[in-house]
Structure formats: C-alpha cells, structure tokens
Scaffold this motif. Structure first.
Motif, PDB file in Angstrom:
ATOM      1  N   GLY A 156      12.898 -20.973 -31.824  1.00 38.75           N
ATOM      2  CA  GLY A 156      13.099 -20.907 -33.233  1.00 38.75           C
ATOM      3  C   GLY A 156      11.885 -20.224 -33.861  1.00 38.75           C
ATOM      4  N   GLN A 157      11.952 -20.223 -35.023  1.00 39.98           N
ATOM      5  CA  GLN A 157      10.697 -19.568 -35.880  1.00 39.98           C
ATOM      6  C   GLN A 157       9.543 -20.549 -35.994  1.00 39.98           C
ATOM      7  OE1 GLN A 157      11.162 -16.429 -36.599  1.00 39.98           O
ATOM      8  NE2 GLN A 157      12.900 -16.418 -35.549  1.00 39.98           N
ATOM      9  N   PRO A 160       5.610 -20.133 -41.418  1.00 41.63           N
ATOM     10  CA  PRO A 160       5.052 -18.979 -42.092  1.00 41.63           C
ATOM     11  C   PRO A 160       3.496 -19.137 -42.305  1.00 41.63           C
ATOM     12  CG  PRO A 160       7.015 -19.768 -43.323  1.00 41.63           C
ATOM     13  CD  PRO A 160       6.619 -20.616 -42.302  1.00 41.63           C
ATOM     14  N   ASP A 203       9.745 -18.059 -27.785  1.00 42.10           N
ATOM     15  CA  ASP A 203      10.028 -17.805 -29.003  1.00 42.10           C
ATOM     16  C   ASP A 203       8.786 -18.063 -30.059  1.00 42.10           C
ATOM     17  OD1 ASP A 203      12.704 -17.354 -28.612  1.00 42.10           O
ATOM     18  OD2 ASP A 203      13.362 -19.295 -29.489  1.00 42.10           O
ATOM     19  N   ASP A 204       9.010 -17.806 -31.220  1.00 40.61           N
ATOM     20  CA  ASP A 204       7.789 -17.854 -32.186  1.00 40.61           C
ATOM     21  C   ASP A 204       7.107 -19.428 -32.210  1.00 40.61           C
ATOM     22  OD1 ASP A 204       7.746 -15.082 -32.579  1.00 40.61           O
ATOM     23  OD2 ASP A 204       8.526 -15.048 -34.649  1.00 40.61           O
TER      24      ASP A 204
END
Length: 350
Positions: A156-157, A160, A203-204
């Motif tokens: 997943g992400q 931020p 993944d990030d």
C-alpha cells in the motif's frame, strides 16, 4: 508544515503529546512482542530446531558439501522418533561419528575409583571416528515442520510526506539516500560510503518503514562499529521504525513483531526483555524523528493509536515470553535540546 503558527504554550503541548504518544507506542510494542500467540508459535519452531544434534564445524562442512540445501539433519532412528520416515532409496549424507570404549576412572594415584557399592566407576573414552549415515528432512515423509515465522512485507501507500521528512534527516546526518539492491535485505546502511539504501521493488509502505529503520541505525549506531551484538541493534532500529510509522498512521505491527522476535532469538535473549532494556534509547530516537516529521502536531498519531488498540485482540502470529516486569521510565522532553542535537549531529541516547 506550519513551523511558526503555534505559540510557545502550544509547542510545549505538542512536545508533551508527542512524547506521550511515543511512550505509549513503546509500551504497546513491548506487550505485543510478549503476546501469548506469538510466543507459542516461536516456541514450537525453536523446540523443533533445538531438537537436532549440534554438529561440529567439520561435520557441518561435510553436510554442506554433500547436500548444500540441507536444513534439518538427523539419523534414521532419530527421524523415526520424531514421527518421520526416511524414504526408501534415499542416499545418506555421511558425517563422522565418535568411536568410544569403556575405560575405568582413575584417581591421581592411578587406582580405580569405586562407587557406593564398591564397583569400579567407568567413563566413555574416545578412540576414533567412523562414517555415520544421516538424512535431511527433505528425504523423509512426515508432518509439516514448524516454519520460521518470517515478517510479511507491507503493502500500500506510505503516509504523506513521511518519506521526504526522513530523507531530510538522512541528508542532515551526512548520508546519501538511494533506492536499489540491498543484498537480500529491505534496506541497509553503508557507513564506509555514507549511503542509506532502500530496496526499490517494494510498495511505498514497506519502503518508508525500511527507511525509518535505517534512520534508527543512523541515529543510534552512527559509526557502524561492531558492538558484539547485532541483534540488539536490529531490535533498536526496528522498534524506532515501528513507533515512527505507527505515529503516522501506518500499522507495521505484524512485520515488526516477527522481525524483532527473530533477532532477539538469535541473540539468545528474551524478546520482551530486550525491548524493555532498549526502551530509553529507542524512545529518545523516535521522539527526535517525530519532532522533525510532526513538529507542530498537538495530537500526533492519536488516530493511529486508537486504530492500533482496536486491533489488540486480533490474533498476532509472532511473539515471546516475558521474564521482565521492569517498567520503562519516561524522561522530561526538551524540544529545543533535541533540535539542537539534531542540528549538531549528536548521538541520540548515548
């Protein structure tokens, strides 16, 4: 970021809230590492691994030469005792076994030592070696063996802004950040080249967790010197990564619990005790990082904490037994002191 938008009182409130969050995350990490489900899984694996004969260096070389992919080796009868059967036609691996004979135990004068019944006491004396057949588990039929509980990569992400904030910390410490081959690991720190590298094909979420781990190394082990216990250093760095990512809303628990368990076990230490013993250094490092990644957050990661606590009752498939009841004691947090230390490149908690 709104670095100039808060009053001094608000900044102090943000510092206190962040510090409380970090200490709470460390408490939860300690408890989960010592969870019952986790401990049971590791105990099954370790009991299986420790049941095998510890071969000499020479015999390990012989096994490697004859069967490079061997993982668990035992004799024919030993496999049967464990519930396995060597398949017909399998070729044995040959190691060297001892040849002994009975010999009387003598006192300093050369006279036989007698037992309570007046009979001579005996011992086994090594007189030579002989080839002994053994077999790898791949040559047997039987129940599936317990598997080493390996961490599962995050997907997943990433939260931020977290990657960029951690990258700035890496640069501030004089290291260059790269993505690329990590020699089988998910991240590594090359001290001689002043490089922090993170695996490119993940993944990030995993990438930023690995970067937080390497930042933990940079802060707490800045010279890369061998201190005689890599397991302890890995526990420290992974604990920092867990606390930082969790504070930013990324749950890396299943990865961290298994990773820490594996390294603490290799260090022949109780995992929960190791986490507690390294607590102060870890809390200081995580708090310093969050002072950079969340400088004005008055309620840092409270949503992440709520979500984490909601999952406490779920089954965690990695853990350890606690032998320590010592609580981690907090220390007064001074935001300006930490920021000055960061600017000067001082070692955290040392």
């Amino acid at each position: 970021m709104t670095g100039h938008s808060l009053s001094e009182a608000q900044r102090e409130a943000a510092d206190r809230a962040r510090r409380e969050t970090v200490e709470e995350l460390h408490r939860q990490l300690t408890e989960h590492v010592g969870s019952l489900d986790n401990r049971a899984e590791w105990e099954r694996y370790l009991a299986f691994a420790r049941s095998f004969h510890q071969y000499s260096f020479g015999n390990r070389l012989l096994i490697m030469l004859q069967a490079p992919d061997a993982t668990a080796v035992a004799g024919y009868r030993a496999w049967q005792a464990r519930g396995y059967q060597v398949r017909r036609g399998e070729k044995a691996i040959r190691v060297l076994g001892p040849v002994t004979k009975r010999a009387p135990i003598l006192d300093p004068a050369g006279n036989p030592v007698l037992d309570a019944d007046g009979k001579p006491r005996e011992t086994r004396q090594l007189v030579g070696v002989k080839p002994v057949p053994v077999f790898d588990i791949s040559q047997t039929d039987g129940p599936p063996p317990p598997q080493h509980p390996d961490p599962v990569l995050l997907t997943g992400q990433a939260p931020p802004g977290l990657w960029d904030a951690l990258a700035t910390l890496v640069a501030d410490r004089g290291f260059r950040l790269e993505r690329g081959d990590c020699q089988g690991a998910n991240g590594l720190t090359l001290y001689s080249e002043r490089v922090v590298r993170v695996r490119a094909d993940v993944d990030d979420a995993q990438a930023v967790k690995s970067l937080a781990h390497e930042v933990g190394h940079v802060l707490m082990h800045p010279d890369g010197a061998d201190r005689g216990c890599r397991g302890l250093e890995e526990v420290e760095a992974e604990s920092v990564a867990y606390m930082v990512t969790q504070a930013h809303g990324l749950d890396s628990g299943q990865y961290t619990f298994r990773y820490i368990t594996g390294w603490a076990t290799q260090a022949a230490a109780d995992p929960e005790q190791v986490v507690r013993a390294t607590g102060q250094r870890v809390i200081e490092a995580a708090d310093l990082i969050l002072a950079h990644t969340q400088p004005d957050a008055i309620r840092p990661a409270e949503d992440a904490l709520d979500a984490f606590e909601a999952n406490i009752d779920r089954t965690i498939t990695t853990g350890w037994e606690s032998t320590s009841t010592t609580a981690i004691s907090g220390v007064t947090h001074d935001r300006k002191r930490h920021l000055r230390a960061l600017d000067r490149g001082l070692v955290v908690g040392r």
